[in-house]
Design a protein around this motif. Structure first.
Motif: not given
Length: 183
Positions: A153-179
């Motif tokens: 946002s320091r370079h591209i500005g504010f993000i409109p809520m209608d451009k937000v796909v969703g929230k992410t917090n699950i890494v599933y691959w690589p398996l050694s880094d799944a968390r």
């Protein structure tokens, strides 16, 4: 049961499974691949993650959520929510201030300890970089964790809520880094 009926039942079951999988992927969850270093050290290049597309249809974003959004360049970006609508954002002495209150960002501690040549996050105020005193209604201010090397946002500005796909917090691959990533 005849061979024809059994084949028909199998075809129906497969068709239903494909429709369900497609519906879930389109409306609920989707995979995404991290492209680049802008979220280091939290996320690594080529980490594979699950995006929860329902998260903001039934709830509101929270500060420090990691989100996926459609950027102007036709790409999806992964960044961290720093400012919510109505927030005044400022960085000074490598510390985030929201509405005048300092916030800890423990996910940056690892990078800050490694630095010898200045702050991780250069000082700025929201007004200096956007011309606005606060984050507008219906928008978010986002930043990558790798503050020196993040197009955000320091370079591209504010993000409109209608451009937000969703929230992410699950890494599933690589398996050694799944968390599951906690703020």
């Amino acid at each position: 049961m005849t061979k024809k009926n059994e084949t028909w039942e199998w075809l129906k079951a497969i068709a239903i499974a494909v429709l369900l999988a497609g519906g879930i992927r389109y409306f609920v969850f989707a995979p995404i691949i991290v492209d680049g270093q802008s979220m280091m050290p939290t996320l690594h290049d080529h980490d594979r993650m699950i995006v929860n597309k329902l998260s903001y249809r039934i709830g509101e974003p929270h500060r420090f959520d990691i989100i996926v959004f459609h950027a102007e360049e036709g790409k999806d970006y992964i960044k961290r929510v720093i400012g919510l609508p109505g927030d005044h954002i400022e960085y000074k002495n490598d510390t985030l201030y929201v509405n005048g209150k300092p916030y800890k960002e423990p996910y940056l501690d690892q990078y800050k300890k490694q630095l010898v040549d200045g702050p991780l996050t250069e000082p700025f105020t929201l007004e200096e970089i956007t011309g606005k005193k606060t984050v507008p209604k219906g928008y978010l201010f986002v930043m990558g964790d790798n503050r020196r090397f993040s197009k955000d946002s320091r370079h591209i500005g504010f993000i409109p809520m209608d451009k937000v796909v969703g929230k992410t917090n699950i890494v599933y691959w690589p398996l050694s880094d799944a968390r599951i990533i906690n703020k």
